[in-house]
Design an enzyme around this catalytic site. Structure first.
Site, PDB file in Angstrom:
ATOM      1  N   SER A  70      25.016  27.534   1.502  1.00  0.00           N
ATOM      2  CA  SER A  70      25.608  27.504   0.148  1.00  0.00           C
ATOM      3  C   SER A  70      24.708  28.120  -0.910  1.00  0.00           C
ATOM      4  CB  SER A  70      26.023  26.070  -0.215  1.00  0.00           C
ATOM      5  OG  SER A  70      27.016  25.611   0.682  1.00  0.00           O
TER       6      SER A  70
ATOM      7  N   GLU B 186      18.896  27.003   8.340  1.00  0.00           N
ATOM      8  CA  GLU B 186      20.217  26.730   7.789  1.00  0.00           C
ATOM      9  C   GLU B 186      20.629  25.304   8.152  1.00  0.00           C
ATOM     10  OE1 GLU B 186      22.518  30.566   7.086  1.00  0.00           O
ATOM     11  OE2 GLU B 186      22.917  29.999   9.138  1.00  0.00           O
TER      12      GLU B 186
ATOM     13  N   ASN C   7      26.418  37.317   5.684  1.00  0.00           N
ATOM     14  CA  ASN C   7      27.110  37.078   6.957  1.00  0.00           C
ATOM     15  C   ASN C   7      28.588  36.911   6.637  1.00  0.00           C
ATOM     16  OD1 ASN C   7      28.138  36.154   9.372  1.00  0.00           O
ATOM     17  ND2 ASN C   7      27.113  34.145   9.289  1.00  0.00           N
TER      18      ASN C   7
ATOM     19  N   GLY D  93      28.637  26.384   4.103  1.00  0.00           N
ATOM     20  CA  GLY D  93      30.048  26.450   3.713  1.00  0.00           C
ATOM     21  C   GLY D  93      30.569  25.189   3.047  1.00  0.00           C
TER      22      GLY D  93
ATOM     23  N   LYS E  85      30.981  36.576   8.674  1.00  0.00           N
ATOM     24  CA  LYS E  85      31.696  35.752   9.677  1.00  0.00           C
ATOM     25  C   LYS E  85      33.009  36.457  10.067  1.00  0.00           C
ATOM     26  CE  LYS E  85      29.591  31.785   7.514  1.00  0.00           C
ATOM     27  NZ  LYS E  85      29.487  30.358   7.441  1.00  0.00           N
TER      28      LYS E  85
ATOM     29  N   GLU F 137      27.434  27.953  13.858  1.00  0.00           N
ATOM     30  CA  GLU F 137      28.847  28.058  14.263  1.00  0.00           C
ATOM     31  C   GLU F 137      28.960  28.531  15.713  1.00  0.00           C
ATOM     32  OE1 GLU F 137      30.172  30.392  10.903  1.00  0.00           O
ATOM     33  OE2 GLU F 137      29.867  28.645   9.615  1.00  0.00           O
TER      34      GLU F 137
ATOM     35  N   HIS G 116      23.459  31.165  15.293  1.00  0.00           N
ATOM     36  CA  HIS G 116      24.088  30.568  14.104  1.00  0.00           C
ATOM     37  C   HIS G 116      24.731  29.246  14.526  1.00  0.00           C
ATOM     38  CE1 HIS G 116      26.772  29.919  10.728  1.00  0.00           C
ATOM     39  NE2 HIS G 116      26.055  30.801  10.055  1.00  0.00           N
TER      40      HIS G 116
HETATM   41  C1  PEP Z   1      25.995  31.084   6.833  1.00  0.00           C
HETATM   42  O1  PEP Z   1      27.055  31.246   7.371  1.00  0.00           O
HETATM   43  O2  PEP Z   1      24.975  31.479   7.407  1.00  0.00           O
HETATM   44  C2  PEP Z   1      25.945  30.436   5.526  1.00  0.00           C
HETATM   45  C3  PEP Z   1      24.787  30.117   5.031  1.00  0.00           C
HETATM   46  O3  PEP Z   1      27.147  30.201   4.909  1.00  0.00           O
HETATM   47  P1  PEP Z   1      27.375  29.709   3.378  1.00  0.00           P
HETATM   48  O4  PEP Z   1      26.489  30.563   2.496  1.00  0.00           O
HETATM   49  O5  PEP Z   1      28.810  29.926   3.116  1.00  0.00           O
HETATM   50  O6  PEP Z   1      26.962  28.276   3.325  1.00  0.00           O
END
Ligand code: PEP
Length: 243
Positions: A204, A164, A10, A170, A12, A96, A94
């Site tokens: 992460s 998640e 992803n 992040g 973003k 976000e 998501h």
């Molecule tokens: C994500 O945006 O779905 C995500 C898991 O980000 P990151 O791997 O940076 O934690």
């Protein structure tokens, strides 16, 4: 029937046309992998990325969509438009989007249904905040999100779930392997099609923790943010999938 591992990136709000060489770098690794490889670039790059990956073992997805097919929704993109641009999957819900755009479970469900109606596969994201985990509410929150966000699934519609934990996205923090194992088992037990639905872990995921997470029985892949921006990290994670 074994579930094919999915490694999904992803991007973003990252990526310019100068970054499209990423796909040439990862293509041989994706081709050699048994995993299904998906990259969700920003909408501005979707058609170019899909063109670049034509004939390669790399699928392209959208990061969000509007619930309607078309209409007076300035700045929004519909699922049929994403399909037209070359997407096969669309991330919906998501954290976000849920946080920045106040998307409710009902909004996420409507988007997931729009994705299915367009003939695409939704990746529905769920996950608890740090406070919710610390209060012992992680499973309740995820149960609620699943029951509110999942589309009414007919037997033939494919669906992917991404667990998640919000506090792991992040931040460099990852849920422990045992917490991931138990949450994924819990999610599977709550799914209408538990044997065939893939459940990805996101939060992460990096080259150094991917193998341990991907070795868990109920982890069918990973959704990767930061580490999907660097071809060498992303290919290491694809290689770690190795099943
Ligand atoms: C994500 O945006 O779905 C995500 C898991 O980000 P990151 O791997 O940076 O934690």
């Amino acid at each position: 029937m074994p579930r094919t591992v999915m490694i999904a990136g992803n991007w973003k709000m990252n990526g310019l046309s100068a970054d499209l060489g990423f796909f040439d770098t990862i293509a041989p690794v994706a081709r050699a992998s048994a995993a299904e490889v998906l990259v969700c670039p920003p909408a501005t790059l979707l058609a170019a990325a899909a063109g670049r990956c034509s004939g390669e073992a790399i699928l392209i997805g959208g990061q969000d969509c509007h619930a309607e097919k078309s209409g007076a929704h300035t700045g929004d993109i519909s699922a049929p438009m994403l399909r037209d641009a070359g997407a096969s999957h669309v991330i919906v819900g998501h954290s976000e989007r849920r946080i920045d755009h106040a998307e409710s479970d009902a909004d996420v469900r409507a988007k997931a249904e729009a994705v299915l109606a367009a003939g695409l596969i939704p990746i529905v994201c769920v996950g608890e905040t740090r406070q919710e985990r610390e209060a012992g509410q992680a499973e309740d929150v995820v149960r609620q999100q699943l029951s509110g966000s999942l589309p009414g699934v007919s037997q033939n519609s494919e669906l992917v779930i991404a667990y998640e934990p919000v506090w792991a996205i992040g931040t460099g923090l990852t849920a422990s392997v045992s917490d991931v194992a138990s949450m994924h088992a819990f999610i599977r037990s709550a799914l209408p099609e538990p044997l065939t639905t893939r459940i990805l872990y996101g939060g992460s995921v990096k080259p150094d923790n991917a193998a341990a997470l991907l070795s868990l029985a109920d982890v069918d892949g990973a959704l990767i943010g930061g580490a999907s921006l660097k071809a060498s990290d992303f290919t290491s994670i694809i290689e770690a999938a190795g099943r």
